[in-house]
Design an enzyme around this catalytic site. Structure first.
Site, short mmCIF file in Angstrom:
data_model
loop_
_atom_site.label_atom_id
_atom_site.label_comp_id
_atom_site.label_asym_id
_atom_site.label_seq_id
_atom_site.Cartn_x
_atom_site.Cartn_y
_atom_site.Cartn_z
N GLN A 104 -70.31 60.22 63.02
CA GLN A 104 -69.12 59.48 62.64
C GLN A 104 -69.23 58.06 63.19
O GLN A 104 -69.31 57.86 64.40
CB GLN A 104 -67.85 60.14 63.18
CG GLN A 104 -66.58 59.41 62.70
CD GLN A 104 -65.31 59.99 63.27
OE1 GLN A 104 -65.20 60.16 64.48
NE2 GLN A 104 -64.34 60.28 62.42
N TYR A 190 -57.76 53.14 63.10
CA TYR A 190 -58.85 52.26 63.49
C TYR A 190 -59.17 51.25 62.39
O TYR A 190 -58.47 51.18 61.37
CB TYR A 190 -60.05 53.10 63.92
CG TYR A 190 -59.76 53.90 65.17
CD1 TYR A 190 -59.51 53.26 66.38
CD2 TYR A 190 -59.66 55.29 65.14
CE1 TYR A 190 -59.20 53.98 67.53
CE2 TYR A 190 -59.35 56.02 66.28
CZ TYR A 190 -59.12 55.35 67.47
OH TYR A 190 -58.79 56.05 68.61
#
Length: 385
Positions: A104, A190
């Protein structure tokens, strides 16, 4: 209710065949030191979950640069040769026991903090500070909420181009060392999600104006990564409505808006999605926008026609927020997760906290011994069991 056998049917994501539908959810662990280099303990941590028969492992979020991208101390990176060499050891250990693993990739944007960036100012689509206190789950000294997010620098076109290039470079490293694919972290508030959300994206250029424009940054990342990794390499995008700084934050007000984002990403080259929610089957939208009350993962699956991994409290009685505040988490019957597959809510079920506390979660569920699974306690975060 369906039995747990549905969790153990094979499936595919792009070119990747998976032996079952159990996924280890990506979870920040912060055991990689100041250099962001995974240690031998990290290697053993991932290999243990793979050895239990988990169909796919998503790594913890991994930054694409060691400056503004880095939101917390101790998190790993995939942007230099030492980090690459260490991650190669993780990949080889997972593959040696028959597992599959995707990395990720992450940029924290305005959810970063100067304490983690060596003093560098965070960057974001616009100079709008995040709400809520800054908390680092690996640092209990922050749990009292005394730290606030700082105002970020609004990204210039040069900044955007550099971050797109950093994501693409990290994806290239991932393919070179043998990761089975890449998951871009477009969730939890994010940087990528900051571009999706009209609250944090107040730009007056081509990256804002409507839902498709707010997806442009993410699509440029996917396209750049695809150009470097080739057509046959699985690329996924993570999505959520909320931010870790504000669980009430809403990114898409209606399913039609979400569908625009999802289909822009599909056209850019993603092979699937990983969707996070407080609980997988909680409504993804307000009742007036979706009277049927389907979860966000269901909507992403319907809009894209691509495989969707879903995460969100399916294996425990308490949500992640509740458990981090010290609530007891009792094990839930995994048949509930299997039923979500049968209902079409998702194609894969991502297990988080339960797999932190139980490296052998997949083995015990497959063999009908789920009652032997241990509860999750906040103290587990301080260890690499």
């Amino acid at each position: 209710m369906a039995g747990p056998s549905a969790l153990f049917e094979p499936t595919r994501i792009g070119s990747l065949t998976l032996p079952n539908r159990v996924v280890m959810a990506p979870m920040t662990r912060s055991f990689c030191g100041s250099g962001g280099v995974p240690s031998p303990e990290v290697v053993r941590y991932y290999a243990a979950r793979a050895a239990a028969g988990t169909g796919l492992i998503f790594t913890e979020a991994t930054v694409v640069d060691m400056g503004p991208a880095r939101g917390y101390l101790g998190v790993p990176g995939l942007c230099d040769d030492a980090q690459e060499a260490a991650w190669k050891m993780v990949v080889e250990a997972v593959h040696a026991v028959g597992g599959r693993i995707m990395v990720q990739l992450w940029h924290c944007g305005r959810l970063s903090h100067p304490r983690a960036t060596a003093g560098a100012q965070p960057v974001a689509p616009s100079a709008v500070a995040a709400s809520g206190p800054y908390l680092d789950v690996a640092d209990p000294s922050t749990f009292d909420g005394h730290l606030s997010y700082v105002e970020p620098k609004a990204m210039t076109q040069a900044d955007i181009d550099a971050v797109v290039g950093a994501f693409a470079a990290a994806a290239g490293r991932a393919r070179r060392i043998g990761f089975d694919g890449v998951l871009f972290h477009g969730a939890s508030g994010y940087l990528i999600q900051q571009f999706f959300n009209a609250d944090s994206n107040r730009r007056d250029d081509a990256y804002n104006g409507d839902t498709a424009a707010r997806a442009r940054f993410a699509c440029e990342i996917v396209s750049a990564a695809r150009a470097g990794t080739g057509a046959d390499y699985p690329l996924l995008m993570g999505l959520s409505q909320f931010s870790v700084s504000d669980y009430g934050w809403v990114t898409w007000s209606a399913p039609a808006d979400l569908a625009v984002t999802v289909n822009c990403l599909k056209a850019a080259g993603v092979d699937g999605f990983h969707v996070a929610a407080h609980r997988i089957n909680n409504p993804g939208f307000a009742a007036e926008a979706d009277p049927a009350g389907h979860g966000l993962a269901w909507h992403v699956r319907q809009a894209s026609g691509l495989p969707v991994s879903a995460a969100g409290g399916v294996t425990y009685s308490a949500t992640i927020g509740e458990s981090l505040m010290g609530a007891d988490c009792h094990i839930a019957d995994p048949a509930e997760a299997a039923q979500m597959l049968a209902n079409g809510d998702a194609d894969l079920i991502a297990v988080g906290r339960a797999m932190l506390a139980n490296p052998d979660w997949t083995t015990k569920v497959r063999t009908g011994r789920w009652n032997e699974l241990l509860p999750f306690r906040r103290e587990t975060l301080a260890t690499l069991v």
